[in-house]
Design an enzyme around this catalytic site. Structure first.
Site, PDB file in Angstrom:
ATOM      1  N   LYS A  82       1.510 -11.222  -1.745  1.00 22.20           N
ATOM      2  CA  LYS A  82       0.754 -10.226  -0.990  1.00 22.20           C
ATOM      3  C   LYS A  82      -0.741 -10.434  -1.209  1.00 22.20           C
ATOM      4  O   LYS A  82      -1.181 -10.680  -2.338  1.00 22.20           O
ATOM      5  CB  LYS A  82       1.175  -8.826  -1.450  1.00 22.20           C
ATOM      6  N   SER A 156       3.029  -0.994   2.475  1.00 20.56           N
ATOM      7  CA  SER A 156       1.943  -1.839   2.898  1.00 20.56           C
ATOM      8  C   SER A 156       2.254  -3.327   2.794  1.00 20.56           C
ATOM      9  O   SER A 156       1.495  -4.170   3.284  1.00 20.56           O
ATOM     10  CB  SER A 156       0.692  -1.519   2.080  1.00 20.56           C
ATOM     11  N   SER A 180       5.542   0.975  -1.210  1.00 19.09           N
ATOM     12  CA  SER A 180       5.133  -0.175  -0.393  1.00 19.09           C
ATOM     13  C   SER A 180       5.994  -1.415  -0.543  1.00 19.09           C
ATOM     14  O   SER A 180       5.803  -2.393   0.182  1.00 19.09           O
ATOM     15  CB  SER A 180       3.676  -0.537  -0.700  1.00 19.09           C
TER      16      SER A 180
END
Length: 486
Positions: A82, A156, A180
């Site tokens: 990420k 996210s 997330s």
């Protein structure tokens, strides 16, 4: 059989192929980049490692480990990270071009994966500044659900989950502050582990809410998740919230949660209140969840708790965005805000950050004390030494809390039309986990609902327990994934 015949990139599948000499890391890397090139959703990645660089890494591994028995645990396994986590010489953007910088060092968790033979493929898209559970808040595009591209991927960790669910990598390093990892894993039908806080280093992670941030794993299977987790976990003396080695040893030596074969002792579980579930679940989710509970009642291994108080969990869930805790986002990005203000942020992120400002020190301390109370009350509900020592019901507490991973699966258009309230609904069962120092894993069930386009869509439940129960939850998740829900 050649690698071209293999549909998945599970860690365990690749390890078997490597061991048998069926394929090589170079062949896998070549296939990965072909898959990435052919995949229609171009919003998955922010920074992709050049194929030549990944091939160089693969060939180096091949020449270094000619003997299969000498190979490290993640030899030749492709993974993504990420883009809120630092990797030396690559930009860290947090999906915010005006914030971006080039990292000078690599986060320890990524170093551990590389040392274990992993092959980094790239850094993935996310909700800007890791703020959101839906995946629609990025200037780099909106990653879409792999099962129906009209629906959100969740966030996210949006690009991260798509990179796994679309079989572009074997696993991804994601994060989870309020859900997330668990929400996007649920919406794409893969496994999302939110480990015990302080067991995986957060050094090199740009914080969203530093006291509740967690570096996580998303993978297609329980085995793949376990194999990545075992490499990623470990004490880091530079992580100010790391649990020290003694704590880790105590957590690792807890009694096994799962009953032995033939044992009459079951796993005591609790569920969220029916009125909460009925108020937030979509009709499709409510139908599947009801069928799942009916199946669960038939399983001898599971025993529903006679007493359970969900109120501390619900109260903590409301605190993440309803108290001064959210002001930690302002702390994390204070230098950026001082220099740029809010104008260059995504419009929804602007609104969230503005609403997060202005809390007083008095409010902050009030919220700290309030959260500590909920944490203690939640611990009392569990069947553990922590719960018993603090007034819990000896032998009468729960082993695991089982909740829907999320409440609904919106389309992208629905999400864009209602970006705040719908996002909050996605976190109906997720926000409290880190605040209460619990661990969790989201697992897909063997059942689907049908999208408006006639596509099969996944449904997931999340298993939650006391810190240190990560492996137990994964094994319990394996059993739940094997259950047939009629």
């Amino acid at each position: 059989m050649t690698f071209a015949d293999v549909d998945d990139l599970n860690v365990e599948s690749l390890q078997s192929l490597y061991h048998n000499g069926t394929t090589t890391p170079s062949e896998v890397v070549g296939s990965v980049y072909t898959r990435i090139s052919n995949y229609p959703d171009k919003a998955v990645w922010i920074t992709l490692i050049p194929e030549s660089g990944a091939l160089t890494r693969a060939r180096r591994l091949e020449s270094q480990y000619l003997d299969p028995s000498s190979r490290p645990s993640l030899y030749g396994i492709p993974f993504s990270v990420k883009d809120s986590i630092d990797i030396a010489d690559l930009p860290t953007t947090l999906a915010c071009p005006s914030y971006a910088y080039t990292a000078t060092s690599t986060a320890p968790v990524v170093q551990r994966l590389l040392a274990a033979g992993g092959i980094l493929i790239g850094k993935t898209n996310l909700d800007q500044l890791a703020t959101g559970l839906n995946g629609t808040r990025s200037p780099y595009g909106i990653p879409r659900c792999v099962h129906d591209h009209e629906y959100i991927s969740g966030g996210s960790s949006s690009g991260s989950v798509v990179s796994v669910a679309a079989r572009l990598v074997s696993f991804t390093v994601s994060t989870d502050t309020a859900g997330s990892t668990r929400v996007p894993a649920a919406l794409n039908g893969v496994v999302g582990l939110k480990p015990t806080l302080g067991t995986i280093s957060t050094v090199g992670l740009v914080p969203a809410c530093k006291t509740a941030d967690s570096v996580c794993v998303i993978a297609p299977t329980i085995d793949s998740t376990l194999k990545a987790y075992e490499v990623m976990r470990g004490y880091d003396e530079d992580d100010v919230y790391a649990r020290d080695p003694q704590q880790l040893a105590i957590l690792a030596n807890q009694p096994v949660l799962l009953p032995r074969s033939g044992s009459s002792v079951g796993i005591t579980h609790a569920l969220p209140p029916r009125e909460l579930v009925d108020s937030v679940l979509s009709p499709e989710y409510a139908s599947i969840y009801g069928r799942f509970l009916s199946r669960l009642r038939l399983e001898r291994m599971f025993k529903l708790a006679n007493e359970f108080d969900y109120s501390p969990f619900a109260s903590a869930n409301a605190m993440l965005y309803g108290s001064s805790i959210v002001a930690q986002r302002i702390v994390a990005f204070k230098d950026y805000i001082d220099a740029h203000g809010y104008e260059k942020l995504h419009p929804v992120i602007q609104d969230i950050f503005k609403a997060s400002d202005g809390f007083t020190a008095v409010q902050a301390y009030q919220d700290i004390f309030e959260l500590a109370k909920y944490k203690r009350l939640a611990a009392k509900e569990f069947n553990s030494s922590v719960g018993v020592e603090n007034g819990g019901r000896d032998g009468g507490g729960i082993d695991v809390l089982i909740v829907p991973s999320t409440a609904t699966h919106p389309t992208v258009d629905e999400m864009l039309d209602d970006p705040i309230d719908l996002n909050k609904r996605l976190g109906s069962f997720t926000h409290f986990v880190n605040l209460l120092d619990l661990c969790a894993v989201a697992v897909p069930l063997k059942v689907h609902w049908t999208s408006k386009n006639g596509k099969k869509m996944p449904f997931s439940v999340t298993l939650i327990s006391m810190p240190g129960r990560d492996r137990d939850l994964l094994e319990l998740g394996r059993r739940i994934m094997e259950m047939r829900v009629d």
